[in-house]
Design an enzyme around this catalytic site. Structure first.
Site, PDB file in Angstrom:
ATOM      1  CG  HIS A 115      32.694  53.809  15.962  1.00 26.09           C
ATOM      2  ND1 HIS A 115      31.710  52.881  16.217  1.00 26.09           N
ATOM      3  CD2 HIS A 115      32.515  54.809  16.869  1.00 26.09           C
ATOM      4  CE1 HIS A 115      30.968  53.299  17.230  1.00 26.09           C
ATOM      5  NE2 HIS A 115      31.441  54.473  17.649  1.00 26.09           N
ATOM      6  CD  GLU A 116      34.440  58.161  17.232  1.00 25.84           C
ATOM      7  OE1 GLU A 116      33.570  59.061  17.281  1.00 25.84           O
ATOM      8  OE2 GLU A 116      34.492  57.256  18.083  1.00 25.84           O
ATOM      9  CG  HIS A 119      29.337  58.515  15.841  1.00 25.84           C
ATOM     10  ND1 HIS A 119      28.220  57.780  16.163  1.00 25.84           N
ATOM     11  CD2 HIS A 119      30.328  58.070  16.651  1.00 25.84           C
ATOM     12  CE1 HIS A 119      28.527  56.926  17.123  1.00 25.84           C
ATOM     13  NE2 HIS A 119      29.794  57.072  17.437  1.00 25.84           N
ATOM     14  CG  ASP A 125      28.060  54.934  20.053  1.00 25.24           C
ATOM     15  OD1 ASP A 125      28.941  54.594  19.233  1.00 25.24           O
ATOM     16  OD2 ASP A 125      28.213  55.870  20.854  1.00 25.24           O
TER      17      ASP A 125
END
Length: 179
Positions: A115-116, A119, A125
């Protein structure tokens, strides 16, 4: 073998006579390599590597690789006692934190890492609450362990790295907390 030689000879003859020949194969965009430094990720180094491997298996025009000695990384990864969070300075560049608080609360470390990295790869998000959406982050149930980007998320990253797109720096928050 003969057809390759014949094609090569025809291309050479065309070039010598000034005729332009179109290639039957489409040009492939170069894969952009992003180097990450996980040396400050402490006990999460293997999880960071796993998050990078997930993206490498999901997209083709950007590749996440550990930084080699003497290289300057595009991405720095840290561990701390807060919530996971990312500070993107531009597309493919920035730093993110593998916050222990989310792990203590039961969130999946590989999902957090992927997920990070998402980014850094330009994804915001997307609090859908769906486990199938990697970028839904902590809006998905704590029991969610899916660390793979959806086809839509992977396609967005492919598009982000298809040209010379830049993304404005952002800070991303994990479930209302930084992350």
């Amino acid at each position: 073998m003969i057809s390759r030689r014949l094609a090569g000879l025809l291309a050479l003859a065309a070039a010598l006579t000034g005729v332009q020949v179109a290639s039957a194969q489409p040009a492939r965009a170069a894969t952009r390599i992003l180097y990450y430094d996980a040396s400050q990720a402490q006990e999460f180094v293997s999880v960071v590597n796993q998050g990078a491997a997930i993206w490498n298996a999901s997209v083709t025009n950007v590749r996440l690789q550990p930084v080699a000695s003497g290289q300057t990384p595009n991405i720095r990864v840290y561990a701390d006692n807060g919530w996971p969070r990312t500070y993107s300075t531009s597309l493919g560049n920035g730093r993110w934190y593998m916050g222990r608080e989310a792990v203590v609360d039961g969130y999946s470390p590989p999902r957090i890492a992927a997920h990070e990295f998402g980014h850094i790869l330009g994804l915001p998000d997307n609090r859908t609450g769906l486990c199938s959406d990697l970028m839904s982050g902590s809006s998905a149930p704590v029991s969610c362990t899916n660390a793979d980007p959806s086809s839509r998320e992977a396609a967005t990253v492919q598009a982000n790295f298809a040209g010379s797109v830049t993304v404005a720096p952002r800070t991303y928050v994990w479930a209302g907390r930084q992350g």
